[in-house]
Design a protein around this motif. Structure first.
Motif, PDB file in Angstrom:
ATOM      1  N   UNK A 153      13.919  -9.381  46.430  1.00 51.68           N
ATOM      2  CA  UNK A 153      13.126  -8.629  46.332  1.00 51.68           C
ATOM      3  C   UNK A 153      11.692  -8.881  45.825  1.00 51.68           C
ATOM      4  N   UNK A 154      11.840  -9.963  44.911  1.00 48.24           N
ATOM      5  CA  UNK A 154      10.648 -10.370  44.144  1.00 48.24           C
ATOM      6  C   UNK A 154      10.885 -11.989  44.391  1.00 48.24           C
ATOM      7  N   UNK A 155       9.377 -12.613  44.757  1.00 47.05           N
ATOM      8  CA  UNK A 155       9.543 -13.859  45.207  1.00 47.05           C
ATOM      9  C   UNK A 155       9.669 -14.655  43.675  1.00 47.05           C
ATOM     10  N   UNK A 156      10.422 -15.491  43.594  1.00 43.77           N
ATOM     11  CA  UNK A 156      10.468 -16.515  42.191  1.00 43.77           C
ATOM     12  C   UNK A 156       9.322 -17.339  42.425  1.00 43.77           C
ATOM     13  N   UNK A 157       9.341 -18.046  41.020  1.00 48.22           N
ATOM     14  CA  UNK A 157       8.189 -18.913  40.665  1.00 48.22           C
ATOM     15  C   UNK A 157       8.884 -20.120  41.368  1.00 48.22           C
ATOM     16  N   UNK A 158       8.108 -21.139  41.682  1.00 54.46           N
ATOM     17  CA  UNK A 158       8.720 -22.712  42.057  1.00 54.46           C
ATOM     18  C   UNK A 158       9.435 -22.639  43.599  1.00 54.46           C
ATOM     19  N   UNK A 159       9.736 -23.712  44.030  1.00 49.99           N
ATOM     20  CA  UNK A 159      10.179 -24.063  45.337  1.00 49.99           C
ATOM     21  C   UNK A 159      11.595 -23.664  45.507  1.00 49.99           C
ATOM     22  N   UNK A 160      12.234 -23.368  46.583  1.00 51.45           N
ATOM     23  CA  UNK A 160      13.477 -23.101  46.943  1.00 51.45           C
ATOM     24  C   UNK A 160      14.297 -24.572  46.419  1.00 51.45           C
TER      25      UNK A 160
END
Length: 254
Positions: A153-160
């Protein structure tokens, strides 16, 4: 004197509306896993309680008279604690547990116990869609040999955290055509999903069926023991009827 509604599901949202309309004094609690959740119809606290002792203090301090648990079927730790503490404090407890999904005609699922077993059933090079929630990702790190898409739902910080992977943002509900278009664009051949049950999340399963995508279904964790459970119901109306009756019996409302 107040009813505590443990929320976080679509059913909890409907319950908040029903309790508000029935004039049952209620406070809802959200775990805080989602940023800026849509407001509920009753006063709401957000965030964990800080352990069992703090949860007991909250119940005592707010003069909670009954607990209505409408959390996610995979929030087993929250439900177990709530049921156990309610039994210890002689508070009526009711869990709204929607029925699990079951495969219909033409649906063939691989049922597993957890993320580790799901990973073991996925071949290298698979194109995997995880509909299991952001917090589940650490359990799927063994899929670094596959192409992995995780919906959040919410984009986390940092790369996948996997070399071949990405976050897909979206806020439910989704319809079947949306899911089919997304799976087709990503070239998905394997869908991993928790058996949450309910109508709102079933579109992805129908989309997988129509596209011939393999479904790996993670079974639900054990729920509170029947002795401590109090009452378990399957529908919003049953839960609302229970709450109103108990509220009247406990003097929470006239």
């Amino acid at each position: 004197m107040t009813v505590l509604l443990l929320a976080g599901t679509g059913e909890a949202r409907k319950l908040a509306e029903g309790l508000d309309q029935a004039y049952v004094p209620t406070i809802a609690s959200l775990a805080g896993a989602t940023e800026a959740p849509a407001p509920l119809a009753v006063p709401t606290r957000v965030g964990g309680f800080g352990g069992e002792a703090a949860f007991r203090d909250f119940l005592f301090g707010k003069d909670i008279k009954l607990i209505l648990d409408a959390t996610h079927p995979f929030a087993a730790q929250i439900s177990d604690r709530a049921a156990r503490v309610a039994a210890d404090m002689d508070l009526p407890y009711c869990q709204l547990m929607r029925p699990p999904w079951r495969p219909g005609p033409g649906e063939f699922w691989t049922t597993v116990a957890d993320a580790a077993e799901a990973c073991a059933r996925i071949a290298p090079g698979a194109k995997v869609f995880l509909a299991t929630g952001r917090q589940s990702l650490p359990g799927f790190m063994a899929l670094s040999h596959s192409d992995v898409s995780l919906r959040v739902v919410d984009l986390p910080e940092g790369d996948f955290p996997m070399p071949q992977g990405r976050y897909i943002t979206g806020r439910p509900p989704f319809d079947v055509e949306e899911e089919k278009a997304l799976f087709t664009d990503l070239g998905i051949d394997t869908l991993v999903v928790k058996n949450a049950g309910g109508a709102a999340g079933k579109a992805k399963l129908q989309a997988a069926k129509e596209l011939g995508i393999r479904v790996i279904m993670i079974a639900r964790p054990p729920q509170p023991a029947p002795k401590s459970l109090g009452r378990q119901v399957e529908t919003v109306q049953e839960a609302l009827d229970w709450a109103v009756a108990e509220a009247k019996a406990r003097g929470v409302m006239p």
